[in-house]
Each structure stands twice: as C-alpha cells, then as structure tokens.
Enzyme design. Structure first.
Site, PDB file in Angstrom:
ATOM      1  N   GLU A 170       1.939  13.717  10.686  1.00 21.14           N
ATOM      2  CA  GLU A 170       1.211  12.986   9.642  1.00 21.14           C
ATOM      3  C   GLU A 170      -0.293  12.995   9.891  1.00 21.14           C
ATOM      4  O   GLU A 170      -1.089  13.158   8.976  1.00 21.14           O
ATOM      5  CB  GLU A 170       1.656  11.529   9.656  1.00 21.14           C
ATOM      6  CG  GLU A 170       2.855  11.246   8.800  1.00 21.14           C
ATOM      7  CD  GLU A 170       3.262   9.793   8.971  1.00 21.14           C
ATOM      8  OE1 GLU A 170       4.434   9.590   9.230  1.00 21.14           O
ATOM      9  OE2 GLU A 170       2.406   8.892   8.876  1.00 21.14           O
ATOM     10  N   GLY A 222     -28.758  14.208  -5.791  1.00 20.15           N
ATOM     11  CA  GLY A 222     -29.610  13.174  -6.382  1.00 20.15           C
ATOM     12  C   GLY A 222     -28.791  12.290  -7.322  1.00 20.15           C
ATOM     13  O   GLY A 222     -27.638  11.957  -7.025  1.00 20.15           O
ATOM     14  N   GLY A 223     -29.379  11.961  -8.487  1.00 17.27           N
ATOM     15  CA  GLY A 223     -28.701  11.068  -9.445  1.00 17.27           C
ATOM     16  C   GLY A 223     -27.389  11.625  -9.948  1.00 17.27           C
ATOM     17  O   GLY A 223     -26.451  10.878 -10.239  1.00 17.27           O
ATOM     18  N   PHE A 233       0.832  -1.215   0.000  1.00 19.68           N
ATOM     19  CA  PHE A 233       0.000   0.000   0.000  1.00 19.68           C
ATOM     20  C   PHE A 233       0.864   1.261   0.000  1.00 19.68           C
ATOM     21  O   PHE A 233       0.498   2.259   0.617  1.00 19.68           O
ATOM     22  CB  PHE A 233      -0.935   0.042   1.228  1.00 19.68           C
ATOM     23  CG  PHE A 233      -1.792  -1.173   1.441  1.00 19.68           C
ATOM     24  CD1 PHE A 233      -2.412  -1.805   0.380  1.00 19.68           C
ATOM     25  CD2 PHE A 233      -1.998  -1.673   2.726  1.00 19.68           C
ATOM     26  CE1 PHE A 233      -3.221  -2.918   0.583  1.00 19.68           C
ATOM     27  CE2 PHE A 233      -2.808  -2.780   2.942  1.00 19.68           C
ATOM     28  CZ  PHE A 233      -3.414  -3.409   1.874  1.00 19.68           C
TER      29      PHE A 233
HETATM   30  C1  LIG Z   1      -4.299   3.849  -0.734  1.00 14.08           C
HETATM   31  C2  LIG Z   1      -3.441   3.562   0.444  1.00 14.08           C
HETATM   32  C3  LIG Z   1      -2.240   4.275   0.585  1.00 14.08           C
HETATM   33  C4  LIG Z   1      -1.375   3.981   1.656  1.00 14.08           C
HETATM   34  N1  LIG Z   1      -0.146   4.596   1.725  1.00 14.08           N
HETATM   35  C5  LIG Z   1       0.780   4.134   2.626  1.00 14.08           C
HETATM   36  C6  LIG Z   1       2.136   4.602   2.589  1.00 14.08           C
HETATM   37  O1  LIG Z   1       2.521   5.465   1.778  1.00 14.08           O
HETATM   38  N2  LIG Z   1       3.029   4.047   3.456  1.00 14.08           N
HETATM   39  C7  LIG Z   1       2.675   3.095   4.365  1.00 14.08           C
HETATM   40  O2  LIG Z   1       3.523   2.643   5.108  1.00 14.08           O
HETATM   41  N3  LIG Z   1       1.381   2.635   4.433  1.00 14.08           N
HETATM   42  C8  LIG Z   1       0.438   3.125   3.573  1.00 14.08           C
HETATM   43  N4  LIG Z   1      -0.848   2.655   3.625  1.00 14.08           N
HETATM   44  C9  LIG Z   1      -1.176   1.596   4.576  1.00 14.08           C
HETATM   45  C10 LIG Z   1      -2.120   2.029   5.700  1.00 14.08           C
HETATM   46  O3  LIG Z   1      -1.463   2.860   6.600  1.00 14.08           O
HETATM   47  C11 LIG Z   1      -2.643   0.718   6.329  1.00 14.08           C
HETATM   48  O4  LIG Z   1      -3.559   0.165   5.408  1.00 14.08           O
HETATM   49  C12 LIG Z   1      -3.298   0.933   7.678  1.00 14.08           C
HETATM   50  O5  LIG Z   1      -2.342   1.333   8.631  1.00 14.08           O
HETATM   51  C13 LIG Z   1      -4.011  -0.334   8.182  1.00 14.08           C
HETATM   52  O6  LIG Z   1      -3.194  -1.451   8.080  1.00 14.08           O
HETATM   53  P1  LIG Z   1      -3.769  -2.782   7.361  1.00 14.08           P
HETATM   54  O7  LIG Z   1      -4.324  -2.370   6.062  1.00 14.08           O
HETATM   55  O8  LIG Z   1      -2.703  -3.797   7.351  1.00 14.08           O
HETATM   56  O9  LIG Z   1      -4.965  -3.243   8.273  1.00 14.08           O
HETATM   57  P2  LIG Z   1      -4.877  -4.223   9.552  1.00 14.08           P
HETATM   58  O10 LIG Z   1      -3.804  -3.742  10.456  1.00 14.08           O
HETATM   59  O11 LIG Z   1      -4.799  -5.627   9.075  1.00 14.08           O
HETATM   60  O12 LIG Z   1      -6.279  -3.975  10.219  1.00 14.08           O
HETATM   61  C14 LIG Z   1      -7.479  -4.581   9.734  1.00 14.08           C
HETATM   62  C15 LIG Z   1      -8.649  -4.073  10.581  1.00 14.08           C
HETATM   63  O13 LIG Z   1      -8.450  -4.476  11.957  1.00 14.08           O
HETATM   64  C16 LIG Z   1      -8.474  -3.327  12.785  1.00 14.08           C
HETATM   65  N5  LIG Z   1      -7.542  -3.485  13.903  1.00 14.08           N
HETATM   66  C17 LIG Z   1      -6.239  -3.848  13.858  1.00 14.08           C
HETATM   67  N6  LIG Z   1      -5.695  -3.848  15.078  1.00 14.08           N
HETATM   68  C18 LIG Z   1      -6.696  -3.468  15.937  1.00 14.08           C
HETATM   69  C19 LIG Z   1      -6.792  -3.278  17.347  1.00 14.08           C
HETATM   70  N7  LIG Z   1      -5.715  -3.428  18.145  1.00 14.08           N
HETATM   71  N8  LIG Z   1      -7.973  -2.906  17.875  1.00 14.08           N
HETATM   72  C20 LIG Z   1      -9.071  -2.722  17.081  1.00 14.08           C
HETATM   73  N9  LIG Z   1      -9.048  -2.887  15.739  1.00 14.08           N
HETATM   74  C21 LIG Z   1      -7.879  -3.251  15.186  1.00 14.08           C
HETATM   75  C22 LIG Z   1      -8.060  -2.175  11.891  1.00 14.08           C
HETATM   76  O14 LIG Z   1      -8.498  -0.932  12.412  1.00 14.08           O
HETATM   77  C23 LIG Z   1      -8.749  -2.551  10.587  1.00 14.08           C
HETATM   78  O15 LIG Z   1     -10.092  -2.144  10.627  1.00 14.08           O
HETATM   79  C24 LIG Z   1      -1.749   3.004   2.606  1.00 14.08           C
HETATM   80  C25 LIG Z   1      -2.977   2.341   2.484  1.00 14.08           C
HETATM   81  C26 LIG Z   1      -3.804   2.585   1.404  1.00 14.08           C
HETATM   82  C27 LIG Z   1      -5.071   1.794   1.284  1.00 14.08           C
END
Ligand SMILES: Cc1cc2nc3c(=O)[nH]c(=O)nc-3n(C[C@H](O)[C@H](O)[C@H](O)COP(=O)(O)OP(=O)(O)OC[C@H]3O[C@@H](n4cnc5c(N)ncnc54)[C@H](O)[C@@H]3O)c2cc1C
Length: 388
Positions: free
Chosen positions: A243, A340-341, A158
């Site tokens: 950030e 709307g649409g 990501f």
């Molecule tokens: C378009 C896009 C751009 C991005 N750009 C960057 C970037 O430039 N650099 C970078 O490093 N990252 C980037 N990210 C990554 C982003 O920061 C992560 O997607 C985010 O931190 C969540 O991590 P994950 O997707 O692995 O979700 P997970 O950590 O797998 O979490 C899945 C779900 O479980 C929940 N969850 C996890 N732990 C807990 C907890 N302890 N208590 C309650 N709920 C919990 C989360 O809130 C989420 O709803 C980007 C993501 C996207 C989609």
C-alpha cells in the site's frame, strides 16, 4: 526507455492504457469531480481490459504480470489529474483485493476476487475509525462470534469507495482484551442489514465517495472471515508495504505531471520580453524539483523491484511514502507558483493537484507514523517480520 526496469512490453502497455484513459476516463473526469463519485460502469470497462487483475493469479482471471505493469498503471492514473478517480480504482485493486487474494478462502475468491477482477464487484478497505486512524490496534469495532456467524458493531470513517462498493473488507476486534492480537478481517456484503454509510465532504479527492460507515448488529457469516481469527493485525501490517509503495509511486507520478505541465507553461508564458523559463530563479527551482522527483522515482522503482522478488521492504516502503508524498506536495506547491494567477484557477490543473496531493502525507499512514516506524527500525533495531 524510461528506466532500466521497464521493457518494451511495459512501454507498449503504457501507450495502450493511455489511449484507454483518453477515451473512457478523461472526457468524464470533470463531471465525476462535480458529482462526488465516479460512474461505476467504468470499473467494468477496466475489468474487460484486464487492468484490475494485472498482478493477480491467472486462475482468478488475473494476468499475473510483474509489478512494473502496476507501476505503469498507477503512474498513468495519476496523470489523469483526479486524485479521487485514481483512488477509487487503486483502493479497490490494491487495498481491498489484496486481502481477498492473500487471505481469502477458495469460496471467497470465487465470490469476491473473481468479480473484482472483472469489475463486476467493487470493494473498499475499512480500517480507520472515528476515534482514531493511526492507532490501528486501538480500534473499537467488534465482531462477536455467535454460532456460525459474527455480529459486527462499531463504525469506520474516511473509507474510499465507502458508498458504492459492493463489499467491504472490514477489520474488527474478535478478542478486544488481546489488543492488536485480537483483531480479524471480514468480507461484509453491502446489502447486510444494519450497515449504513454517509458520504463525507472533503478538501480534495472530489471524485471519490469517501464515507463514514456504521455497523449495527450486522450479521456476517463465519466463512467470511479472511485467514485466521485474531491474525488481522499481522495481515494489515503485511500489506502496508505494498500500500505504501503504491502511494509513493502515486506521489512521484503526480509530481512529475505537475513539473511537466509547469515546464510547458513556462516555455509559452512571457514576462519582461522573454519566456519565463529564461529566468534563472525559476530555472534553478525547476532543476531542484526535477532532481528530487527523479530520485524518488528511481528509489521507488528499486523498492518495487525488490517487492516483486518477494523481499520484505517495510522500512523502504515507509521511506518511499514519507519522502515521495512530501516532495510531491512541495513540487506541486511550487509549480502552482510558476503559473502565477492561473495556477489558482480551476481551469488549470494545479489547483486540483494541490488539493489532491495534500492527502498524500495523511492517508494510509501519516508521515508522523511512518517516521515512528522508520525510527524504530533504524534506532531501536526493531525487526518487522513477514508472516510465515
Ligand atoms: C480522503 C481520505 C481517504 C481515506 N481512505 C481510507 C480508506 O479507504 N480506508 C481506511 O481505513 N482509511 C482511510 N483513510 C483514513 C486515513 O488512513 C487516516 O486518516 C490516517 O491513517 C490518520 O488517521 P486519523 O485521521 O484518525 O488521524 P489521527 O490518528 O487522529 O492523527 C491525528 C494527528 O496526530 C498524529 N499522530 C497520531 N499518533 C501519533 C504518534 N504516535 N506520534 C506522532 N504523531 C502522531 C498524526 O500523524 C496526525 O497528524 C482515508 C482518509 C482520507 C482523508
């Protein structure tokens, strides 16, 4: 004047930046959204105008301006209505470059920060991994010391600017047995042997080249370590405040843009013999939304003001991102309904806004993780301290 925090100089900067965006960005946005990445030359144009160095020291080519210039910059980027374009710019300027400036050696600053400010080099920040983004300490990418190099193995996902950035700021475990106390940050050149990236297909942020990155025995010179070995986690946490407030500001700005558009549309669209802005049900909804956005804005400005005075605002920055991204999502959802649409049509701005905004509560710390941090501070009285 928009708020007590802005001077006439800030407003003059806003006007000139708007003109620049109108000329260099807005005519290209639809093309970039379709292509899935922005024209890299635009970074140089931003650099020539000094926009990539607003808050960076003059000795590296920056303008050393207060953070309200950054606020103006971020707000106007959102109003271009391409979350992906805005992200390409701010991920370079406020994610990757923050680490170069804070922890980079003089040589790193010369070779990476200076050309980043001119827009000749583009950066990305690589923290999230396929096995987990929220659990930063659980990352699996390793950097093993070998002579005067480190050998990097693992993968990131990501990553914004993950395809065309010239360098990558990468977090990796230098001592995996120490958990979050065994993590370090490196600058890695794009050309490094063993580094590969794959573009990902997403719901929104279409103009941004989000990528998965693999490191297969990538050799990184030891002097590309940022700051001290094993201090990477503290550096990441330290910069999360900036950030997150950046993402809070982005959120209030896109909500404000949606609201302004919807109000204008409502003043022109008629139904049942009058313009739809005369229907009380819609008027009250607008009043609620405007109040919420205004509260976010003023809260965010007050946090920026404190951050600008070097206060440690980790709790408030977390609150800013949590609430501003939630309100932006709700406001944009309701503004789409006002059209709307037409709200559902690509020829109107709400469809893209809705898609782009949905990332707000996910990227850069999910809302659930932010609630965890806030709860630890206010319930458990946990103290997050700045690095001394
Ligand atoms: C378009 C896009 C751009 C991005 N750009 C960057 C970037 O430039 N650099 C970078 O490093 N990252 C980037 N990210 C990554 C982003 O920061 C992560 O997607 C985010 O931190 C969540 O991590 P994950 O997707 O692995 O979700 P997970 O950590 O797998 O979490 C899945 C779900 O479980 C929940 N969850 C996890 N732990 C807990 C907890 N302890 N208590 C309650 N709920 C919990 C989360 O809130 C989420 O709803 C980007 C993501 C996207 C989609």
């Amino acid at each position: 004047m928009r708020s007590m925090y802005f001077t006439e100089e800030h407003e003059a900067f806003r006007q000139s930046f708007k003109i620049f965006l109108q000329k260099e960005v807005i005519p290209n946005v639809d093309k970039w959204e379709k292509e899935g990445f922005i024209d890299k030359e635009v970074f140089k144009k931003f650099g020539e105008m000094g926009y990539l160095g607003l808050n960076y020291p003059e000795e590296f080519g920056g303008l050393n301006l207060d953070l309200f210039y950054t606020v103006v910059f971020l707000e106007e980027l959102q109003k271009v209505n391409s979350g992906g374009f805005a992200a390409a710019i701010w991920a370079h300027t406020y994610l990757a470059m923050t680490h170069l400036n804070a922890e980079g050696s003089p040589k790193i600053k010369e070779n990476y920060l200076i050309p980043s400010i001119t827009g000749e080099k583009v950066g990305c920040l690589c923290i999230s991994e396929p096995f987990g983004g929220s659990d930063v300490a659980g990352m699996r990418t390793t950097a093993t010391k070998k002579g005067d190099t480190y050998i990097l193995n693992g993968s990131k996902t990501f990553i914004t600017n993950g395809i065309y950035s010239d360098y990558l700021v990468v977090a990796a475990k230098t001592n995996p047995s120490l958990g979050n106390k065994g993590m370090s940050i490196f600058v890695v050149d794009r050309e490094s042997v063993g580094l590969s990236s794959t573009q990902l297909v997403k719901l929104g942020w279409k103009a941004s080249d989000t990528a998965e990155i693999a490191f297969d025995n990538v050799v990184v010179p030891a002097n590309h370590l940022l700051g001290e070995e094993n201090k990477g986690f503290s550096y990441i946490m330290q910069h999360f405040a900036l950030e997150r407030i950046v993402m809070g500001v982005n959120a209030h700005a896109r909500a404000e843009y949606a609201l302004e558009y919807a109000i204008q549309y409502m003043s022109e669209r008629t139904a049942f013999g009058k313009t739809i802005d005369k229907f009380q049900a819609l008027r009250h909804k607008v009043a609620d939304m405007a109040s919420e956005v205004e509260m976010c804005k003023e809260f965010n400005y007050s946090i920026i003001n404190r951050l600008d005075k070097s206060q440690y605002v980790v709790k408030e920055a977390s609150m800013s991102k949590l609430m501003s991204t939630k309100i932006a999502d709700e406001v944009i959802y309701s503004c789409l309904q006002m059209l709307g649409g037409y709200g559902y049509m690509e020829d109107y701005p709400m469809a893209r806004l809705l898609r782009d905004s949905r990332l707000g509560p996910i990227g850069g710390g999910t809302s659930e993780i932010l609630r965890e941090i806030i709860a630890k501070i206010i319930i458990d009285k946990k103290e997050y301290k700045p690095i001394t």
